[in-house]
Design an enzyme around this catalytic site. Structure first.
Site, short mmCIF file in Angstrom:
data_model
loop_
_atom_site.label_atom_id
_atom_site.label_comp_id
_atom_site.label_asym_id
_atom_site.label_seq_id
_atom_site.Cartn_x
_atom_site.Cartn_y
_atom_site.Cartn_z
N LYS A 265 0.86 -1.19 0.00
CA LYS A 265 0.00 0.00 0.00
C LYS A 265 0.89 1.23 0.00
O LYS A 265 1.66 1.45 0.93
CB LYS A 265 -0.91 0.01 1.22
CG LYS A 265 -1.93 1.13 1.19
CD LYS A 265 -2.84 1.07 2.42
CE LYS A 265 -3.97 2.07 2.28
NZ LYS A 265 -3.50 3.45 2.15
N ASP B 213 1.85 5.31 -0.13
CA ASP B 213 1.41 6.53 0.55
C ASP B 213 1.52 7.69 -0.44
O ASP B 213 2.44 8.52 -0.34
CB ASP B 213 2.28 6.77 1.79
CG ASP B 213 1.57 7.62 2.82
OD1 ASP B 213 0.43 8.02 2.57
OD2 ASP B 213 2.16 7.89 3.87
N GLU C 205 3.04 1.55 4.81
CA GLU C 205 1.73 1.92 5.34
C GLU C 205 0.85 0.70 5.58
O GLU C 205 0.01 0.69 6.48
CB GLU C 205 1.03 2.89 4.38
CG GLU C 205 -0.26 3.46 4.94
CD GLU C 205 -0.88 4.47 4.01
OE1 GLU C 205 -1.90 4.16 3.41
OE2 GLU C 205 -0.32 5.58 3.88
N HIS D 59 -3.82 -10.13 31.47
CA HIS D 59 -3.67 -9.20 32.59
C HIS D 59 -3.30 -7.82 32.06
O HIS D 59 -2.11 -7.49 31.94
CB HIS D 59 -2.60 -9.70 33.55
CG HIS D 59 -2.95 -10.99 34.23
ND1 HIS D 59 -3.43 -11.05 35.52
CD2 HIS D 59 -2.90 -12.28 33.79
CE1 HIS D 59 -3.65 -12.32 35.85
NE2 HIS D 59 -3.34 -13.08 34.80
N LYS E 200 -10.87 -17.60 44.36
CA LYS E 200 -11.76 -17.62 45.53
C LYS E 200 -12.15 -16.23 46.02
O LYS E 200 -12.82 -16.10 47.05
CB LYS E 200 -11.09 -18.38 46.67
CG LYS E 200 -9.71 -17.87 47.05
CD LYS E 200 -9.10 -18.74 48.12
CE LYS E 200 -7.64 -18.39 48.42
NZ LYS E 200 -7.32 -17.01 48.57
N ARG F 224 -8.80 -18.47 33.53
CA ARG F 224 -7.73 -18.61 34.51
C ARG F 224 -7.09 -19.98 34.35
O ARG F 224 -7.74 -20.97 33.99
CB ARG F 224 -8.27 -18.47 35.94
CG ARG F 224 -8.94 -17.16 36.26
CD ARG F 224 -8.07 -15.94 35.97
NE ARG F 224 -6.80 -15.92 36.66
CZ ARG F 224 -6.59 -15.33 37.84
NH1 ARG F 224 -7.58 -14.72 38.46
NH2 ARG F 224 -5.38 -15.34 38.38
N ARG G 7 -6.56 -22.44 36.06
CA ARG G 7 -6.96 -23.10 37.29
C ARG G 7 -7.88 -24.28 36.98
O ARG G 7 -8.48 -24.35 35.90
CB ARG G 7 -7.69 -22.12 38.24
CG ARG G 7 -6.85 -20.93 38.66
CD ARG G 7 -7.70 -19.92 39.40
NE ARG G 7 -6.96 -18.72 39.74
CZ ARG G 7 -6.52 -18.41 40.95
NH1 ARG G 7 -6.72 -19.26 41.95
NH2 ARG G 7 -5.88 -17.29 41.17
#
Length: 826
Positions: free
Chosen positions: A230, A232, A367, A637, A693, A765, A767
């Site tokens: 692309k 410019d 770009e 996170h 928990k 998680r 867990r």
């Protein structure tokens, strides 16, 4: 009609947002055009408003059909009248003076007419308004001036607007394309009657409406597509006939004079019509839009490059109906045989996966890429046969004003059109070097105005050094993204765009990728992968939570992210995001990744924050969630900053972490109590499970000009927790040591720091149970709340029944006000 040297005119009845008439007069190889809102009248007492619009290519004068909705001028077009017009005196001088007299020899309109420019519009306004008036002669009608407008049929096909919209009836007979105009004269040609079928025996038109790209969030990796760089620069059609070359912009405006040397060199080509882009290259060979602007302004265009990527006509043959693969092969052969200088270059393409091509383009600081279906014909207008994917966020904006300091340009005030209203989208404050200012300031002075062009309620700009501008200039910018309110972030000026009308500059929204809802064997590739949101997920049956029944696999994780992604992305985009990867499942080795790694998907963003030279990972697109699923990322996170600004707090997170001997009912009571405390300081709290928990209480913060820094945010959160622990020391503590936490809930305020993170809403998680951090509404935060019921498998169905946190975004309040309330209490 007989052959004549007269100039031609066309009137098209146009059923768009409202019915109007497009009045077009041929002059200087284009149609000078006006929109006559109520149509022409034969009554000399009627003065019809005629709004001047951009010039149109001559070939458009034969168009009768339907323009798709969403495109410029979307609606049904009918050929209502056509013929010849004879100006009285020099028409160019008449247009310049604002008083154009002429006669019409049409099938419906005849006799003498005049176009008069309204005095108040000679210098200002986005549009120039004229009046179309019938002179008194034998063709005038005092009593039934509008009678002709009731005629329902086309003069070219006999069809009504409804028949045209339905695609019924015969095609219109050609008029403009039957005879070619050169300097106003009409000469014979062998133009076919139905150019839309792309016959191979047609005369070459002066201009073809270009095929345009649709912005997408990711480049396709499907077979059958070619991927090009692309550029410019400025989109240009190059037309060569009988050794004479002409360059025209995407709107059909002749720019040959700007590229004189290039046009002379192109004259050695055979008769052909090329689609391409004029680009300036810097010393590293990379496109430089600012250098292109400078070359045009200083009339130093001999070193510009014309990159040709399509061949529409060649040596008397219309190639538009042929597949792109064939057209490009013809173009490549044409360039190989010609003796063009290096300022003309053929644009090759790649047929490998678009994701890989885009990643390479981004590494080269380009770009982005344009992806094209290799088996598709050339189709004018914007569609999904050509798509574009960008390495960096760029946009065009309308300049509605500027600010200055000591006579120097400080920032531009930018807007985008929403319908007919120009909405303010913020300031462009960087990208101005001395050379740029020297070029831009005279243009700004020419359009300075006393009134704001922005729609009421969209701009609150007030400053003594502020200057308003008529909204006629278009700027190309780069930016870091958009705020939730639609404002630009960190916008930088690249240059002015001369090839696009300001009223066409609207917000560009990328098309969404098709979604794969479930992983089925038939969606697998030959290598055993599945495709989710366009991302190939290798080894999709790999168990990531192996102890579940059945195990939750890598493919399941990708489909989970896809299902909840639209909701989840609002809480992570614009923020650095660490991930927990478990490529061999949660029972195997896990590692925490915060920085970008070589070879990462282009669907992921990489941002640099102050204090660290390494780039941080950031997920700004829903498709990026599939890319992290491919990495085996089982937890997300993000930072708790404002989107796009790591140095500004964007939310507070209070982590209620109970000791093993504390019943969960006590945690629920603590969350409710903390919510009340926050409300007393003017903040609205929201609750989510942690996937473990405990619970998180989260409050959204609104940025303002006096937003506190991270130290203040952390200190505020600490003081809220300290007061709660001081009031109920037997229930809460603020010490991390396990001995001090027996029987109590640890109030963790430490997540409210610049580089601290908290698990994202809806993040899985690592867990047992494949649990997720689930947002819940306060009526759910009561006895009986079961943390284990929110899992990768159950959450999508729960979200379909109820969407929690509906008021989260609009609840954001400035932290400064909360701190002031805190200081007023004990």
């Amino acid at each position: 009609m007989p052959s004549s040297s007269k100039l031609r005119f066309v009137i098209q009845r146009h059923d768009a947002r409202r019915l109007h008439y497009d009045f077009r007069l041929e002059l200087d190889e284009v149609f000078k055009s006006w929109v006559v809102t109520r149509g022409p009248s034969l009554n000399p007492h009627d003065k019809r408003l005629a709004v001047e619009v951009e010039d149109h290519p001559l070939e458009y004068g034969d168009f009768e059909g339907t323009i798709p909705k969403g495109q410029y001028g979307g609606g049904t077009v009918q050929l209502w009248d056509r013929g010849y017009w004879i100006p009285e005196g020099d028409p160019r001088e008449g247009l310049k003076r604002g008083y154009l007299k002429f006669s019409l020899e049409g099938e419906r309109l005849k006799g003498s007419w005049v176009l008069v420019r309204m005095k108040n519009d000679r210098r200002g306004g986005k549009r120039t308004n004229w009046l179309l008036i019938k002179h008194r002669d034998a063709n005038a009608r005092d009593d039934d001036g509008e009678a002709l407008l009731t005629a329902p049929e086309s003069i070219a096909s006999g069809r009504s607007l409804d028949a045209i919209a339905a695609g019924k009836g015969k095609a219109p007979t050609p008029f403009i394309t039957r005879k070619l105009s050169i300097s106003g004269a009409v000469v014979k040609s062998t133009r076919v009657k139905k150019p839309a079928k792309y016959s191979t025996t047609v005369a070459m038109p002066r201009f073809i409406e270009p095929q345009l790209c649709k912005l997408v969030e990711r480049a396709t990796s499907e077979p059958g597509w070619g991927h090009e760089v692309k550029f410019d620069g400025y989109r240009m059609q190059l037309r060569v006939e009988n050794g004479h070359a002409r360059f025209r912009t995407r709107k059909g405006i002749d720019w040959t004079a700007k590229f004189g040397g290039m046009a002379t060199a192109a004259g050695t080509l055979i008769d052909c019509l090329l689609d391409g882009e004029v680009v300036a290259l810097d010393k590293h060979g990379e496109p430089d839009f600012a250098a292109l602007q400078g070359a045009l302004s200083e009339h130093k265009t001999n070193e510009l490059i014309y990159f040709a990527f399509d061949l529409l006509f060649a040596d008397g043959e219309d190639l538009r109906g042929k597949p792109l693969r064939d057209r490009k092969a013809r173009l490549k052969a044409l360039f190989a045989k010609s003796k063009l200088p290096r300022i003309f270059r053929y644009v090759d393409h790649f047929e490998t996966a678009g994701d890989a091509v885009l990643r390479s383009a981004c590494r080269m600081h380009l770009e982005g890429i344009v992806s094209k279906r290799l088996d598709a014909p050339y189709r004018s207008g914007r569609g999904m046969d050509w798509t574009k994917a960008k390495c960096r966020d760029g946009h065009e904006v309308v300049i509605g004003g500027w600010t200055s300091e000591g006579g120097q340009l400080r920032s531009l005030l930018a807007g985008l059109y929403h319908g007919k209203k120009l909405a303010y989208v913020g300031r462009v404050g960087t990208g101005f070097d001395a050379g740029t200012v020297r070029l831009v300031m005279p243009r700004l002075k020419q359009v300075e105005s006393n009134v704001s062009p922005f729609a009421a309620g969209t701009s609150s700009e007030k400053a003594g050094n502020l200057h308003w501008a008529r909204p006629t200039l278009v700027a190309e910018i780069e930016l870091a993204g958009w705020s939730g309110a639609g404002m630009m972030r960190q916008a930088s000026f690249k240059g002015l765009r001369e090839d696009k009308p300001a009223d066409e500059v609207e917000a560009e929204k990328p098309a969404k990728a098709a979604k794969t809802k479930v992983v089925q064997p038939e969606t697998q590739t030959a290598e055993g992968a599945v495709v989710v949101m366009g991302v190939s997920i290798s080894n999709p049956n790999k168990p990531l939570w192996p102890d579940e029944d059945p195990p939750v696999t890598k493919g399941d994780l990708a489909c989970y992210y896809e299902t909840v992604g639209d909701w989840m992305i609002e809480h992570i985009k614009g923020r650095p995001c660490s991930i927990v990867r478990a490529p061999d499942g949660i029972g195997g080795e896990k590692f925490f990744q915060r920085h970008a790694m070589p070879g990462s998907s282009n669907l992921l963003e990489f941002v640099t924050v102050s204090g660290d030279r390494k780039s941080y990972l950031q997920i700004d697109r829903v498709e990026g969630l599939a890319a992290i699923a491919q990495l085996g990322a089982v937890e997300l996170h993000p930072w708790n900053c404002q989107p796009g600004d790591p140095d500004l707090p964007g939310r507070l997170v209070f982590d209620l972490d109970p000791a093993p001997d504390v019943p969960f009912a006590r945690v629920i009571e603590a969350a409710v109590e903390l919510r009340k405390r926050l409300e007393s300081f003017g903040l609205m709290g929201f609750c989510k499970t942690t996937g473990g928990k405990g619970l998180h209480v989260v409050t959204a913060l609104a940025p303002d000009k006096k937003s506190p820094n991270w130290w203040a945010a952390k200190t505020f959160a600490k003081e809220v927790c300290r007061r709660l622990a001081a009031d109920q020391p037997d229930r809460f503590n603020m010490t991390m040591a396990k001995r001090a936490r027996v029987g109590r809930i640890f109030l963790d305020y430490l997540r409210n720091d610049r580089m601290a993170t908290a698990v994202a809403p809806l993040s899985p998680r690592a867990r047992e149970g494949a649990t997720v951090s689930m947002p819940v509404d306060w009526p759910q935060v009561r006895a009986g709340l079961d943390l284990k019921k929110f899992t990768v498998r159950t959450t999508p169905a729960l979200l379909r029944k109820n969407r929690p946190w509906k008021d989260y975004a609009k609840s954001a309040m400035p932290l400064r006000q909360a701190i002031e309330q805190l200081l007023k209490t004990r």
